[in-house]
Design a protein around this motif. Sequence first.
Motif, PDB file in Angstrom:
ATOM      1  N   LEU A   1       0.829  -1.213   0.000  1.00 33.02           N
ATOM      2  CA  LEU A   1       0.000   0.000   0.000  1.00 33.02           C
ATOM      3  C   LEU A   1       0.860   1.259   0.000  1.00 33.02           C
ATOM      4  CD1 LEU A   1      -2.801  -1.056   2.513  1.00 33.02           C
ATOM      5  CD2 LEU A   1      -3.016  -0.756   0.043  1.00 33.02           C
ATOM      6  N   ARG A   2       1.956   1.222   0.751  1.00 32.46           N
ATOM      7  CA  ARG A   2       2.857   2.384   0.772  1.00 32.46           C
ATOM      8  C   ARG A   2       3.408   2.662  -0.620  1.00 32.46           C
ATOM      9  NH1 ARG A   2       6.405   0.471   3.873  1.00 32.46           N
ATOM     10  NH2 ARG A   2       5.462   1.145   5.837  1.00 32.46           N
ATOM     11  N   TYR A   3       3.768   1.617  -1.306  1.00 34.71           N
ATOM     12  CA  TYR A   3       4.298   1.782  -2.666  1.00 34.71           C
ATOM     13  C   TYR A   3       3.232   2.331  -3.603  1.00 34.71           C
ATOM     14  CZ  TYR A   3       6.447   0.649  -7.147  1.00 34.71           C
ATOM     15  OH  TYR A   3       6.957   0.735  -8.420  1.00 34.71           O
ATOM     16  N   MET A   4       2.012   1.784  -3.515  1.00 31.06           N
ATOM     17  CA  MET A   4       0.936   2.197  -4.412  1.00 31.06           C
ATOM     18  C   MET A   4       0.493   3.636  -4.161  1.00 31.06           C
ATOM     19  SD  MET A   4      -1.513  -1.179  -4.578  1.00 31.06           S
ATOM     20  CE  MET A   4      -2.736  -0.311  -5.553  1.00 31.06           C
ATOM     21  N   LEU A   5       0.412   4.027  -2.882  1.00 34.91           N
ATOM     22  CA  LEU A   5      -0.171   5.324  -2.538  1.00 34.91           C
ATOM     23  C   LEU A   5       0.849   6.447  -2.446  1.00 34.91           C
ATOM     24  CD1 LEU A   5      -2.680   4.117   0.216  1.00 34.91           C
ATOM     25  CD2 LEU A   5      -3.148   4.603  -2.185  1.00 34.91           C
TER      26      LEU A   5
ATOM     27  N   ALA B   1      14.090  -1.675  -8.908  1.00 32.85           N
ATOM     28  CA  ALA B   1      14.171  -2.623  -7.793  1.00 32.85           C
ATOM     29  C   ALA B   1      12.902  -2.572  -6.940  1.00 32.85           C
ATOM     30  CB  ALA B   1      15.396  -2.313  -6.933  1.00 32.85           C
ATOM     31  N   LYS B   2      12.320  -1.383  -6.756  1.00 30.90           N
ATOM     32  CA  LYS B   2      11.095  -1.257  -5.959  1.00 30.90           C
ATOM     33  C   LYS B   2       9.895  -1.830  -6.710  1.00 30.90           C
ATOM     34  CE  LYS B   2      12.301   2.600  -2.961  1.00 30.90           C
ATOM     35  NZ  LYS B   2      11.874   3.906  -2.404  1.00 30.90           N
ATOM     36  N   GLU B   3       9.869  -1.664  -8.019  1.00 30.57           N
ATOM     37  CA  GLU B   3       8.781  -2.246  -8.810  1.00 30.57           C
ATOM     38  C   GLU B   3       8.831  -3.772  -8.738  1.00 30.57           C
ATOM     39  OE1 GLU B   3       5.483  -1.940 -11.661  1.00 30.57           O
ATOM     40  OE2 GLU B   3       6.396  -0.581 -10.195  1.00 30.57           O
ATOM     41  N   ILE B   4      10.042  -4.329  -8.767  1.00 32.88           N
ATOM     42  CA  ILE B   4      10.201  -5.783  -8.651  1.00 32.88           C
ATOM     43  C   ILE B   4       9.775  -6.263  -7.266  1.00 32.88           C
ATOM     44  CG2 ILE B   4      11.911  -7.637  -8.578  1.00 32.88           C
ATOM     45  CD1 ILE B   4      13.432  -6.126 -10.801  1.00 32.88           C
ATOM     46  N   ALA B   5      10.171  -5.498  -6.227  1.00 31.59           N
ATOM     47  CA  ALA B   5       9.781  -5.862  -4.857  1.00 31.59           C
ATOM     48  C   ALA B   5       8.263  -5.812  -4.697  1.00 31.59           C
ATOM     49  CB  ALA B   5      10.449  -4.919  -3.867  1.00 31.59           C
ATOM     50  N   TYR B   6       7.633  -4.873  -5.367  1.00 29.63           N
ATOM     51  CA  TYR B   6       6.163  -4.767  -5.323  1.00 29.63           C
ATOM     52  C   TYR B   6       5.520  -6.016  -5.922  1.00 29.63           C
ATOM     53  CZ  TYR B   6       1.500  -3.181  -6.743  1.00 29.63           C
ATOM     54  OH  TYR B   6       0.148  -3.085  -6.950  1.00 29.63           O
ATOM     55  N   LEU B   7       6.039  -6.477  -7.061  1.00 28.06           N
ATOM     56  CA  LEU B   7       5.515  -7.698  -7.682  1.00 28.06           C
ATOM     57  C   LEU B   7       5.705  -8.902  -6.766  1.00 28.06           C
ATOM     58  CD1 LEU B   7       6.753  -7.307 -11.389  1.00 28.06           C
ATOM     59  CD2 LEU B   7       4.491  -6.784 -10.457  1.00 28.06           C
TER      60      LEU B   7
ATOM     61  N   GLY C   1      20.071 -10.130 -14.059  1.00 24.85           N
ATOM     62  CA  GLY C   1      20.656  -8.810 -14.252  1.00 24.85           C
ATOM     63  C   GLY C   1      20.546  -7.973 -12.988  1.00 24.85           C
ATOM     64  N   GLU C   2      21.060  -6.764 -13.061  1.00 21.77           N
ATOM     65  CA  GLU C   2      21.116  -5.881 -11.915  1.00 21.77           C
ATOM     66  C   GLU C   2      20.144  -4.712 -12.072  1.00 21.77           C
ATOM     67  OE1 GLU C   2      21.356  -4.482  -8.619  1.00 21.77           O
ATOM     68  OE2 GLU C   2      22.775  -6.153  -8.897  1.00 21.77           O
ATOM     69  N   PRO C   3      19.068  -4.664 -11.259  1.00 21.56           N
ATOM     70  CA  PRO C   3      18.098  -3.573 -11.391  1.00 21.56           C
ATOM     71  C   PRO C   3      18.546  -2.256 -10.756  1.00 21.56           C
ATOM     72  CG  PRO C   3      17.408  -5.077  -9.661  1.00 21.56           C
ATOM     73  CD  PRO C   3      18.628  -5.681 -10.285  1.00 21.56           C
ATOM     74  N   ALA C   4      19.573  -2.291  -9.933  1.00 24.87           N
ATOM     75  CA  ALA C   4      20.018  -1.077  -9.233  1.00 24.87           C
ATOM     76  C   ALA C   4      20.400   0.023 -10.230  1.00 24.87           C
ATOM     77  CB  ALA C   4      21.208  -1.396  -8.328  1.00 24.87           C
ATOM     78  N   GLY C   5      19.908   1.220  -9.976  1.00 24.07           N
ATOM     79  CA  GLY C   5      20.232   2.363 -10.836  1.00 24.07           C
ATOM     80  C   GLY C   5      19.289   2.545 -12.011  1.00 24.07           C
ATOM     81  N   GLN C   6      18.419   1.565 -12.264  1.00 26.87           N
ATOM     82  CA  GLN C   6      17.471   1.657 -13.369  1.00 26.87           C
ATOM     83  C   GLN C   6      16.126   2.191 -12.866  1.00 26.87           C
ATOM     84  OE1 GLN C   6      18.417   1.317 -16.313  1.00 26.87           O
ATOM     85  NE2 GLN C   6      20.140  -0.091 -16.377  1.00 26.87           N
ATOM     86  N   MET C   7      15.449   2.970 -13.710  1.00 22.28           N
ATOM     87  CA  MET C   7      14.146   3.552 -13.361  1.00 22.28           C
ATOM     88  C   MET C   7      13.087   3.059 -14.344  1.00 22.28           C
ATOM     89  SD  MET C   7      15.035   5.469 -10.773  1.00 22.28           S
ATOM     90  CE  MET C   7      13.709   6.662 -10.488  1.00 22.28           C
ATOM     91  N   ILE C   8      11.857   2.960 -13.847  1.00 21.04           N
ATOM     92  CA  ILE C   8      10.747   2.490 -14.673  1.00 21.04           C
ATOM     93  C   ILE C   8       9.460   3.187 -14.240  1.00 21.04           C
ATOM     94  CG2 ILE C   8      10.121   0.567 -13.154  1.00 21.04           C
ATOM     95  CD1 ILE C   8       9.620  -1.117 -15.681  1.00 21.04           C
ATOM     96  N   ALA C   9       8.485   3.248 -15.121  1.00 17.75           N
ATOM     97  CA  ALA C   9       7.188   3.807 -14.759  1.00 17.75           C
ATOM     98  C   ALA C   9       6.534   2.906 -13.714  1.00 17.75           C
ATOM     99  CB  ALA C   9       6.294   3.926 -15.990  1.00 17.75           C
ATOM    100  N   PRO C  10       5.973   3.489 -12.647  1.00 20.63           N
ATOM    101  CA  PRO C  10       5.411   2.658 -11.582  1.00 20.63           C
ATOM    102  C   PRO C  10       4.143   1.920 -12.009  1.00 20.63           C
ATOM    103  CG  PRO C  10       4.880   4.963 -11.208  1.00 20.63           C
ATOM    104  CD  PRO C  10       5.835   4.926 -12.369  1.00 20.63           C
ATOM    105  N   LEU C  11       3.957   0.740 -11.439  1.00 20.66           N
ATOM    106  CA  LEU C  11       2.748  -0.073 -11.641  1.00 20.66           C
ATOM    107  C   LEU C  11       2.505  -0.400 -13.110  1.00 20.66           C
ATOM    108  CD1 LEU C  11       0.387   1.894  -9.200  1.00 20.66           C
ATOM    109  CD2 LEU C  11       1.830  -0.085  -8.676  1.00 20.66           C
ATOM    110  N   ILE C  12       3.590  -0.514 -13.879  1.00 19.64           N
ATOM    111  CA  ILE C  12       3.450  -0.771 -15.309  1.00 19.64           C
ATOM    112  C   ILE C  12       3.383  -2.267 -15.606  1.00 19.64           C
ATOM    113  CG2 ILE C  12       5.895  -0.962 -16.001  1.00 19.64           C
ATOM    114  CD1 ILE C  12       3.287   1.225 -17.794  1.00 19.64           C
TER     115      ILE C  12
END
Length: 346
Positions: free
Chosen positions: A203-207, A218-224, A247-258
Amino acid sequence: MRKKAIIYLHIGYWTLVYIQVLLVGVGTGVLGTYFDWKLFTGIVMPVKFLQMACSILFFYMNYLLLIPFFLKKGNIFKYLSALIAVILILTPLYYVTEQHVYPLLGWKSYELDLDFSSALMVTISSCFIHIFLGLLLSYLMDWRTIRTEKELAEKEQLKTELAFLKSQINPHFLFNTINDIYALSQQQSEQAPGALLKLSELLRYMLRESDGTYVPLAKEIAYLENVIELQKIGQKGFSYVNFRVDGEPAGQMIAPLILINFLENAFKHGVFTQEQEPIEILVHIDKNAMYFHIENKINTFKKDKTGGIGLANVKRRLALIYPKKHELLIEEKKATFIVDLKINLT
């Protein structure tokens, strides 16, 4: 363009005009056969400045007053009448400066005395170019303003649409999870505290954390991963998902909840309660690209009436956020639903 920048452009333009007028004066031999610095600074520069000041006065009267108050309001007759009136007012000013002011500075533009009719013709001819420039600049600025407002409106519309699409994340999973955790607490299960912690992180991630345009991969992966673990709790352990990250997700950015829509779709319409037919998920990070693969066996007996907007949602978001920077392939093969997504993260 900011107002300061526009002001600087106006100042720069008239400065260049002044320099050009001075250079023309030097080139046409107004200083005689040799350059006289004292004559240039004491007579030529102030005289040319006064001549240019008359042009500046006319230009801004036309640009700031006549065009917006008359012409742009559709009253061409009033505009032309006001334009003629301004020229008639400026003609005596030009006549006085030529006949009485410039001679005091030691300058005479014409060998013969200038009469009023000649002064009028000179004023009209010098004003003609500034009438055209005023019209051109005024309508160019209007075009620029309209274009800027259109771009802002499009950005706001895009922002609103993305917010709406993000808000369409299926709430049924959350409601079911809360009920499952409540049941665990009633049973005094040891899983209840861990499940509650995962739900709070979800919920913290979503809101909160997903409010930005991009979030750490890395946070998007943790959410999944949290969604998968909570789903397993809801299925009493009979939920089989093979989730792998290469692979290494550190340092990479992505659109949230995609990516969540693909996972929700697999849970809604897929078979995942049999160990021999798990949902297969792979996230592969290669330099500045992310490859997402998910496949599940289609449950032909399960029909979710609330479905239907998930994949359309994510397709639209991908088109808005990653135009020409993503590849999405969705297909069915022998009762297996497969999604392959590539996103250029740069």
